[in-house]
Design a protein around this motif. Sequence first.
Motif, PDB file in Angstrom:
ATOM      1  N   ASP A  18      28.526  12.206  85.000  1.00 38.01           N
ATOM      2  CA  ASP A  18      29.060  13.530  85.374  1.00 38.01           C
ATOM      3  C   ASP A  18      30.077  14.004  84.335  1.00 38.01           C
ATOM      4  O   ASP A  18      30.171  15.191  84.030  1.00 38.01           O
ATOM      5  CB  ASP A  18      29.744  13.469  86.750  1.00 38.01           C
ATOM      6  CG  ASP A  18      28.771  13.125  87.864  1.00 38.01           C
ATOM      7  OD1 ASP A  18      27.611  13.571  87.785  1.00 38.01           O
ATOM      8  OD2 ASP A  18      29.177  12.413  88.807  1.00 38.01           O
ATOM      9  N   HIS A  19      30.827  13.035  83.801  1.00 38.44           N
ATOM     10  CA  HIS A  19      31.842  13.374  82.796  1.00 38.44           C
ATOM     11  C   HIS A  19      31.176  13.941  81.540  1.00 38.44           C
ATOM     12  O   HIS A  19      31.659  14.926  80.970  1.00 38.44           O
ATOM     13  CB  HIS A  19      32.670  12.124  82.461  1.00 38.44           C
ATOM     14  CG  HIS A  19      33.791  12.393  81.512  1.00 38.44           C
ATOM     15  ND1 HIS A  19      34.204  11.488  80.557  1.00 38.44           N
ATOM     16  CD2 HIS A  19      34.580  13.483  81.366  1.00 38.44           C
ATOM     17  CE1 HIS A  19      35.199  12.005  79.863  1.00 38.44           C
ATOM     18  NE2 HIS A  19      35.457  13.217  80.339  1.00 38.44           N
ATOM     19  N   VAL A  20      30.059  13.317  81.148  1.00 38.93           N
ATOM     20  CA  VAL A  20      29.339  13.798  79.971  1.00 38.93           C
ATOM     21  C   VAL A  20      28.883  15.237  80.175  1.00 38.93           C
ATOM     22  O   VAL A  20      29.095  16.105  79.313  1.00 38.93           O
ATOM     23  CB  VAL A  20      28.120  12.874  79.658  1.00 38.93           C
ATOM     24  CG1 VAL A  20      27.262  13.499  78.556  1.00 38.93           C
ATOM     25  CG2 VAL A  20      28.591  11.490  79.252  1.00 38.93           C
ATOM     26  N   SER A  21      28.346  15.538  81.363  1.00 38.63           N
ATOM     27  CA  SER A  21      27.871  16.918  81.565  1.00 38.63           C
ATOM     28  C   SER A  21      29.040  17.887  81.714  1.00 38.63           C
ATOM     29  O   SER A  21      28.943  19.044  81.318  1.00 38.63           O
ATOM     30  CB  SER A  21      26.880  17.023  82.730  1.00 38.63           C
ATOM     31  OG  SER A  21      27.307  16.292  83.832  1.00 38.63           O
ATOM     32  N   LEU A  46      31.840  17.683  80.000  1.00 37.82           N
ATOM     33  CA  LEU A  46      32.290  17.995  78.638  1.00 37.82           C
ATOM     34  C   LEU A  46      31.296  18.904  77.914  1.00 37.82           C
ATOM     35  O   LEU A  46      31.708  19.813  77.186  1.00 37.82           O
ATOM     36  CB  LEU A  46      32.509  16.698  77.846  1.00 37.82           C
ATOM     37  CG  LEU A  46      33.677  15.836  78.332  1.00 37.82           C
ATOM     38  CD1 LEU A  46      33.849  14.614  77.447  1.00 37.82           C
ATOM     39  CD2 LEU A  46      34.992  16.616  78.404  1.00 37.82           C
ATOM     40  N   GLN A  47      30.017  18.677  78.196  1.00 36.68           N
ATOM     41  CA  GLN A  47      28.995  19.552  77.599  1.00 36.68           C
ATOM     42  C   GLN A  47      29.184  20.987  78.078  1.00 36.68           C
ATOM     43  O   GLN A  47      29.127  21.934  77.300  1.00 36.68           O
ATOM     44  CB  GLN A  47      27.589  19.068  77.997  1.00 36.68           C
ATOM     45  CG  GLN A  47      26.938  18.207  76.923  1.00 36.68           C
ATOM     46  CD  GLN A  47      25.759  17.393  77.468  1.00 36.68           C
ATOM     47  OE1 GLN A  47      25.331  17.605  78.613  1.00 36.68           O
ATOM     48  NE2 GLN A  47      25.263  16.479  76.649  1.00 36.68           N
ATOM     49  N   CYS A  48      29.403  21.073  79.351  1.00 35.74           N
ATOM     50  CA  CYS A  48      29.615  22.372  79.984  1.00 35.74           C
ATOM     51  C   CYS A  48      30.791  23.107  79.339  1.00 35.74           C
ATOM     52  O   CYS A  48      30.702  24.292  79.010  1.00 35.74           O
ATOM     53  CB  CYS A  48      29.868  22.106  81.463  1.00 35.74           C
ATOM     54  SG  CYS A  48      29.623  23.513  82.503  1.00 35.74           S
ATOM     55  N   GLU A  76      32.062  22.510  76.390  1.00 36.28           N
ATOM     56  CA  GLU A  76      31.705  22.710  74.981  1.00 36.28           C
ATOM     57  C   GLU A  76      31.004  24.059  74.779  1.00 36.28           C
ATOM     58  O   GLU A  76      31.346  24.805  73.874  1.00 36.28           O
ATOM     59  CB  GLU A  76      30.787  21.549  74.565  1.00 36.28           C
ATOM     60  CG  GLU A  76      30.429  21.507  73.091  1.00 36.28           C
ATOM     61  CD  GLU A  76      31.596  21.067  72.220  1.00 36.28           C
ATOM     62  OE1 GLU A  76      32.339  20.159  72.663  1.00 36.28           O
ATOM     63  OE2 GLU A  76      31.776  21.635  71.131  1.00 36.28           O
ATOM     64  N   VAL A  77      30.041  24.354  75.660  1.00 38.19           N
ATOM     65  CA  VAL A  77      29.270  25.582  75.493  1.00 38.19           C
ATOM     66  C   VAL A  77      29.885  26.763  76.240  1.00 38.19           C
ATOM     67  O   VAL A  77      29.298  27.840  76.319  1.00 38.19           O
ATOM     68  CB  VAL A  77      27.789  25.393  75.918  1.00 38.19           C
ATOM     69  CG1 VAL A  77      27.120  24.328  75.053  1.00 38.19           C
ATOM     70  CG2 VAL A  77      27.682  25.030  77.399  1.00 38.19           C
ATOM     71  N   GLU A  81      30.515  27.117  79.442  1.00 36.37           N
ATOM     72  CA  GLU A  81      30.025  27.425  80.783  1.00 36.37           C
ATOM     73  C   GLU A  81      31.104  27.063  81.812  1.00 36.37           C
ATOM     74  O   GLU A  81      32.083  26.408  81.478  1.00 36.37           O
ATOM     75  CB  GLU A  81      28.741  26.632  81.080  1.00 36.37           C
ATOM     76  CG  GLU A  81      27.492  27.359  80.620  1.00 36.37           C
ATOM     77  CD  GLU A  81      26.260  26.459  80.657  1.00 36.37           C
ATOM     78  OE1 GLU A  81      26.296  25.446  81.377  1.00 36.37           O
ATOM     79  OE2 GLU A  81      25.295  26.779  79.937  1.00 36.37           O
ATOM     80  N   TRP A 127      32.879  25.015  84.012  1.00 33.38           N
ATOM     81  CA  TRP A 127      32.978  23.567  84.286  1.00 33.38           C
ATOM     82  C   TRP A 127      33.676  23.284  85.618  1.00 33.38           C
ATOM     83  O   TRP A 127      33.661  22.162  86.105  1.00 33.38           O
ATOM     84  CB  TRP A 127      33.753  22.877  83.172  1.00 33.38           C
ATOM     85  CG  TRP A 127      35.167  23.414  83.033  1.00 33.38           C
ATOM     86  CD1 TRP A 127      35.537  24.506  82.316  1.00 33.38           C
ATOM     87  CD2 TRP A 127      36.334  22.905  83.658  1.00 33.38           C
ATOM     88  NE1 TRP A 127      36.877  24.722  82.453  1.00 33.38           N
ATOM     89  CE2 TRP A 127      37.401  23.737  83.273  1.00 33.38           C
ATOM     90  CE3 TRP A 127      36.601  21.826  84.499  1.00 33.38           C
ATOM     91  CZ2 TRP A 127      38.713  23.531  83.707  1.00 33.38           C
ATOM     92  CZ3 TRP A 127      37.910  21.616  84.930  1.00 33.38           C
ATOM     93  CH2 TRP A 127      38.943  22.478  84.537  1.00 33.38           C
TER      94      TRP A 127
END
Length: 302
Positions: free
Chosen positions: A91-94, A96-98, A100-101, A103, A105
């Motif tokens: 969940d942490h990875v998504s 941070l991705q969120c 990053e782009v 979106e 979070w």
Amino acid sequence: MDMQTSFLDRLFESGLLIDTGIDGLYGRSGQFEDVIAAFERLIDTFGGADGAEAMRFPPGMNRAFFEKSGYMKSFPQLAGTVHSFCGSELDHVSLLQCMEVGEDWTKGQEATDIVLTPAACYPLYPTIAKRGNLPKTGGLFDLQSYCFRHEPSKDPARQQLFRMREYVCMGTELHVTDFRQRWMDRGVEMMKAVGLEVTIDVANDPFFGRAGKMLANNQRDQNLKFELLIPITSAANPTACMSFNYHQDAFGTKWGLNLEDGSVAHTACVGFGLERIALALFHHHGLDVKQWPASVRKALWG
Ligand code: ATP
Ligand code: ZN
Ligand code: MG
């Protein structure tokens, strides 16, 4: 530029308030804090002999108590809740991705057991109920807390995180309405001592929605809320710097606050808006405390 913006800008320029980029969320200078500290000492000299029990709660409260208080029924628009990340490494990875782009979070944040305190007295009632019946003399409490209300505004007197000093009285109807009247008189006297002209008027809370209109009218008709008003950003719409609330037996019934004979306690609370009082002082006497009238300086700093 309207008056509100210019007073806020002058407060920023003088450094008394510090811009954070968010309306209603400000840092305060040492000078601003010193005025609040001095005014709180003045409150102590007026209220000190009453023997109130002092308690200080943090600006977050137990969510279960908040839910039971009914705040979401009356003021859902003002509440603030504390949410946290409670997920796995994946969940942490998504997350941070969120971010990053760019979106949203925050969707994945989960409610914690803490909500932001909406008024200084909210954590008190369940705390006192837990003790059992109140003594014969009733209860008198001295509180101060940062409070949160989601009401962003350019008016420096309407902040989202501000401090409320409160006295709360529990007892018979006569006992708590006497308490409220005593503080209305003291409020007028205190403000006079620091050179502020005030009016007192009946008021109502901003109950949400159409059904809320009825609650507000009822509160007014029964004289349950009074405010001490001082012009700050507008002469036509002076600002509530103190409020005086009589809850009848509503909180006593809700929380199980009983008197020594087992009857339900009536409650009343008196709140000082500390930032608003400081702002009223700066507005009326100027942004430079050294230039304030000698009588005002004496009342505040002896
Ligand atoms: P208003 O009518 O201006 O919204 P209120 O009726 O909501 O005020 P209370 O709920 O009675 O105020 O709160 C107690 C005191 O806290 C008020 O008398 C006021 O001095 C202060 N206060 C309330 N809301 C704010 C705010 N957003 N910023 C700063 N001080 C506030
Ligand atoms: Zn209160
Ligand atoms: Mg309000």
